[in-house]
Design an enzyme around this catalytic site. Sequence first.
Site, PDB file in Angstrom:
ATOM      1  CE  LYS A  18      -2.149  -1.122   3.857  1.00 35.17           C
ATOM      2  NZ  LYS A  18      -1.543  -2.435   4.139  1.00 35.17           N
ATOM      3  NE  ARG A  92      -5.245  -0.937   9.344  1.00 32.27           N
ATOM      4  CZ  ARG A  92      -4.125  -0.569   8.716  1.00 32.27           C
ATOM      5  NH1 ARG A  92      -4.036   0.598   8.148  1.00 32.27           N
ATOM      6  NH2 ARG A  92      -3.117  -1.394   8.671  1.00 32.27           N
ATOM      7  NE  ARG A 131       7.991  -2.881   6.849  1.00 29.03           N
ATOM      8  CZ  ARG A 131       6.711  -2.588   6.667  1.00 29.03           C
ATOM      9  NH1 ARG A 131       6.364  -1.781   5.692  1.00 29.03           N
ATOM     10  NH2 ARG A 131       5.795  -3.104   7.448  1.00 29.03           N
ATOM     11  NE  ARG A 137       5.610  -0.703  10.216  1.00 33.17           N
ATOM     12  CZ  ARG A 137       4.621  -0.661   9.333  1.00 33.17           C
ATOM     13  NH1 ARG A 137       4.797  -0.065   8.184  1.00 33.17           N
ATOM     14  NH2 ARG A 137       3.459  -1.216   9.618  1.00 33.17           N
ATOM     15  NE  ARG A 148       1.419  -5.005  10.874  1.00 30.48           N
ATOM     16  CZ  ARG A 148       2.635  -5.033  10.308  1.00 30.48           C
ATOM     17  NH1 ARG A 148       3.646  -5.618  10.927  1.00 30.48           N
ATOM     18  NH2 ARG A 148       2.832  -4.479   9.135  1.00 30.48           N
TER      19      ARG A 148
END
Length: 194
Positions: A18, A92, A131, A137, A148
Amino acid sequence: MRGGHEVVLLMGPPGAGKGTQANLLAAERGLVQLSTGAMLRDHVKRGTELGARAKAIMDEGTLVPDDIIIGMVRAELDELEPIRVLLDGFPRTPVQAAALDELLDGYGAKVDAAIELVVDEAELVRRLVGRAEQEGRSDDNEETIRKRMQVYLEQTRPLLDYYGEQRKLVSVDGVGTAQEVFQRVVAALGEEAA
Ligand code: AP5
Ligand code: MG
């Protein structure tokens, strides 16, 4: 599009691309990119009160309360005239989707298209684990990634039907290089506009 307004949503599970596609598409169409996740991470970085509250929720992989998110988006939209925006990671929940429609209605705007990036779960996990190694993160660990994904399936995925029923949903294969996916998104939006 109505009165120079343009509102495009980027939807899809964690790691679908996204943010990556939002960057490319916002530049291509002259839209302001609004990423609620990035806005929240900025609050965390600046050490605001909201950031402190949001960090615990994000690290757990669940959703920040609707009223906080809606207030944040409203403040940003209020700065725009016309409303030319690319929303990444918002709405969301059904409450957020209804609030967005109401907000946009107040400006004489509407959602023009909701783009769904379709990526299989193995590839999503591969990207997020990759990532984690590069950027660190704090929500990119195995347990939070799983949470998630579950939250996406339970709370956000049903919104695809909401936009599908309004004939605004554009589903795009999100596997391939970022440029390949971008070309597909642009082509799909072109067909939509025609
Ligand atoms: P958010 O920041 O929105 O995270 P997310 O939905 O989990 O998605 P990601 O940002 O991880 O993935 P992405 O789809 O943007 O993919 P990206 O381009 O980064 O939300 C984080 C948290 O904030 C939520 O859990 C929640 O707590 C809170 N929150 C945010 N919005 C909220 C809201 N509206 N309501 C309530 N709470 C909210 O790509 C991922 C990786 O893959 C990158 O490393 C990238 O380089 C790579 N990649 C991208 N495209 C490709 C490709 N084509 N091929 C290979 N690799 C690729
Ligand atoms: Mg993102």
